[in-house]
Design an enzyme around this catalytic site. Structure first.
Site, PDB file in Angstrom:
ATOM      1  N   GLU A 273       0.834  -1.208   0.000  1.00 36.57           N
ATOM      2  CA  GLU A 273       0.000   0.000   0.000  1.00 36.57           C
ATOM      3  C   GLU A 273       0.869   1.259   0.000  1.00 36.57           C
ATOM      4  O   GLU A 273       0.794   2.067   0.922  1.00 36.57           O
ATOM      5  CB  GLU A 273      -0.883   0.024   1.256  1.00 36.57           C
ATOM      6  N   PRO A 274       1.687   1.458  -1.024  1.00 38.19           N
ATOM      7  CA  PRO A 274       2.548   2.645  -1.019  1.00 38.19           C
ATOM      8  C   PRO A 274       1.760   3.931  -1.293  1.00 38.19           C
ATOM      9  O   PRO A 274       0.845   3.937  -2.115  1.00 38.19           O
ATOM     10  CB  PRO A 274       3.530   2.368  -2.163  1.00 38.19           C
ATOM     11  N   ARG A 312       2.704  19.930   6.376  1.00 36.39           N
ATOM     12  CA  ARG A 312       3.677  18.972   6.905  1.00 36.39           C
ATOM     13  C   ARG A 312       4.811  19.598   7.735  1.00 36.39           C
ATOM     14  O   ARG A 312       5.167  19.056   8.789  1.00 36.39           O
ATOM     15  CB  ARG A 312       4.244  18.094   5.791  1.00 36.39           C
ATOM     16  N   TYR A 316       4.422  17.962  11.287  1.00 35.24           N
ATOM     17  CA  TYR A 316       5.346  16.842  11.504  1.00 35.24           C
ATOM     18  C   TYR A 316       6.799  17.283  11.625  1.00 35.24           C
ATOM     19  O   TYR A 316       7.681  16.427  11.652  1.00 35.24           O
ATOM     20  CB  TYR A 316       5.276  15.848  10.336  1.00 35.24           C
ATOM     21  N   CYS A 355      -1.979  34.034  10.017  1.00 32.04           N
ATOM     22  CA  CYS A 355      -1.779  34.614  11.348  1.00 32.04           C
ATOM     23  C   CYS A 355      -1.510  33.537  12.386  1.00 32.04           C
ATOM     24  O   CYS A 355      -2.350  33.248  13.233  1.00 32.04           O
ATOM     25  CB  CYS A 355      -3.017  35.402  11.758  1.00 32.04           C
ATOM     26  N   GLU A 356      -0.362  32.878  12.305  1.00 30.71           N
ATOM     27  CA  GLU A 356       0.032  31.818  13.232  1.00 30.71           C
ATOM     28  C   GLU A 356       1.544  31.718  13.202  1.00 30.71           C
ATOM     29  O   GLU A 356       2.132  31.706  12.117  1.00 30.71           O
ATOM     30  CB  GLU A 356      -0.481  30.446  12.745  1.00 30.71           C
TER      31      GLU A 356
HETATM   32  C1  LIG Z   1      -1.373   6.053   5.233  1.00 30.21           C
HETATM   33  C2  LIG Z   1      -1.396   4.611   4.954  1.00 30.21           C
HETATM   34  C3  LIG Z   1      -0.625   4.059   3.915  1.00 30.21           C
HETATM   35  C4  LIG Z   1       0.322   4.873   3.065  1.00 30.21           C
HETATM   36  O1  LIG Z   1       1.428   5.312   3.774  1.00 30.21           O
HETATM   37  P1  LIG Z   1       2.647   6.025   3.013  1.00 30.21           P
HETATM   38  O2  LIG Z   1       3.574   6.437   4.088  1.00 30.21           O
HETATM   39  O3  LIG Z   1       2.095   7.191   2.271  1.00 30.21           O
HETATM   40  O4  LIG Z   1       3.242   5.011   2.085  1.00 30.21           O
HETATM   41  C5  LIG Z   1      -0.776   2.708   3.672  1.00 30.21           C
HETATM   42  N1  LIG Z   1      -1.595   1.937   4.411  1.00 30.21           N
HETATM   43  C6  LIG Z   1      -2.338   2.430   5.418  1.00 30.21           C
HETATM   44  C7  LIG Z   1      -3.218   1.526   6.179  1.00 30.21           C
HETATM   45  C8  LIG Z   1      -2.263   3.778   5.731  1.00 30.21           C
HETATM   46  O5  LIG Z   1      -2.976   4.264   6.750  1.00 30.21           O
END
Ligand SMILES: *Cc1c(COP(=O)(O)O)cnc(C)c1O
Length: 425
Positions: A273-274, A312, A316, A355-356
């Site tokens: 799941e990239p 981000r 983060y 404004c932060e």
């Molecule tokens: C956010 C997420 C991803 C993707 O993460 P990346 O860091 O963008 O690769 C894949 N699987 C699940 C369950 C997520 O919550």
């Protein structure tokens, strides 16, 4: 690797001078490179081709339907985390069986929509959710498959907000509890619990946590199979490294080199799941310098993009390489890194108009001197950039531009002031 490079001191997205895009659509704007997206996708596909692999691109990283259509056409499936993302996926020709649905708080309406759509797997985060899925599948008479999200207690060594595979997170169940879940729900007639899902978190920089997770999960799979459960698929989630700086993260081939031998011959389908690793460095956020300002000893560069457009850095503490779109020769071929040691740079804070105090993109950053009107590129802005943007300070959301070779097109229009109030009565 990406297709944002300087030619004669001018930044090009593939074959297009980004200045030309700014002249046509204004700033700020997100600019994506099609070739970069496809290059990443196809490298992952090739690297994992020794296994029966489905790549389920994570929509939450960047969900523009033009990009989703492009990826679906290449054979991608999708990782979704909401009903809205299911709806986005349904705008493409994706094979619904290539959709996996994660998320700790799926509502009944979202579950029913996904059951009706016939998605591949529900990624189950808790016993309570699984019970609800079983009830809804029975009610709608729609059988489905599910993967149990297991927490391998592996630390991906990334930011605490994006670490999800450790024990003390709200995601998944502990490895010890997984067997109990299968014992209780593993033989259900409506929900076929037949897979394991792991997602360690986002922004990892090494292969080790993935190999460690696989080594912890395989004994679980063996044990479950020994008890008569069918485990057909392992979903290893996302979080693979993305190039926020030059030469800092493993390539798809590097990951495969560590992971594929562990999984070969195990009779397991693999899902990846990239998100970031496909889309992050496939876009820049192009912004314009509004003002220069001196505050104490500090120099500020105030630009027309703000934290509402790219959150981000403030959320983060994320590093984004930032460089002017037009530079002198000596600044054109620099490495994108935090520590640049080149003569002639100026140390500045690059901040937005909101404004932060948290509205910044970089602090004490070395960049070539810029002046009012100059264009600046914030690199590696494709993932969790536009998707996390908001209308804070009543700022219209930015347009998205897709570059393909020498051509570009607007794949999302800039919001107007009218759009801002369209839903208000
Ligand atoms: C956010 C997420 C991803 C993707 O993460 P990346 O860091 O963008 O690769 C894949 N699987 C699940 C369950 C997520 O919550």
């Amino acid at each position: 690797m990406d297709f944002f490079q300087y030619k004669k001191g001018k930044l090009f997205a593939e074959g297009v001078d980004v200045e030309k895009i700014a002249a046509e659509v204004g700033t700020p704007a997100y600019i994506y490179s099609k070739a970069t997206i496809l290059d990443h996708f196809n490298k992952i596909k090739k690297a994992f081709s020794a296994l029966d692999t489905t790549i389920c691109y994570s929509i939450k990283a960047c969900g523009n339907i033009n990009i989703l259509k492009m990826l679906a056409a290449e054979g991608s499936g999708f990782d979704i985390v909401s009903g809205g993302e299911l709806f986005r996926a349904q705008q493409t020709n994706v094979d619904m069986k290539k959709i996996v649905f994660a998320g700790t708080g799926k509502t009944d309406a979202e579950i029913i929509a996904a059951l009706k759509a016939g998605i591949g797997y529900f990624n189950i985060e808790s016993e309570a959710e699984l019970e609800n899925l079983i009830a809804l599948a029975k009610k709608t008479k729609k059988k489905t498959k599910a993967a149990l999200r297991v927490n391998p207690d592996v630390d991906p060594k990334t930011h605490k907000f994006i670490t999800t595979g450790k024990k003390e997170t709200k995601f998944g169940v502990d490895i010890e509890r997984a067997e109990k879940v299968f014992a209780q729900y593993g033989k259900n007639e409506y929900v076929n619990l037949c897979a394991i899902h792991v997602h360690l978190g986002s922004g990892g920089k090494t292969i080790d946590p993935y190999c460690e997770a696989i080594k912890k999960i395989l004994p679980l799979i063996n044990s479950l199979r020994g008890k008569g459960f069918t485990i057909e698929m392992l979903d290893l989630g996302g979080g693979y490294g993305a190039a926020y700086q030059s030469d800092t993260v493993p390539s798809a081939a590097d990951y495969a080199k560590g992971m594929v031998p562990l999984l070969k011959g195990k009779n397991l389908k693999l899902v990846l799941e990239p998100g970031k690793s496909i889309i992050a460095n496939a876009a820049i956020l192009l912004t314009k310098v509004l003002y220069r300002k001196q505050g104490g000893n500090k120099k500020f560069i105030i630009v027309d993009a703000g934290m509402n457009d790219l959150i981000r850095p403030c959320l983060y503490d994320a590093f984004h390489f930032i460089w002017p779109a037009k530079v002198a020769k000596e600044f054109a071929a620099v490495k994108r890194t935090e520590k640049l040691n080149i003569k002639g740079l100026e140390f500045v804070d690059i901040v937005g108009p909101i404004c932060e105090g948290s509205d910044f993109f970089a602090k004490d950053r070395a960049i070539p001197p810029v002046n009012r009107g100059d264009l600046i590129a914030i690199f590696t802005a494709g993932a969790y950039g536009h998707t996390m943007s908001s209308n804070y300070n009543a700022r219209p959301m930015l347009p998205e531009i897709l570059v393909d070779g020498k051509n570009f097109k607007v794949i999302r229009k800039r919001q107007t002031y009218k759009d801002l109030i369209a839903l208000e009565k």
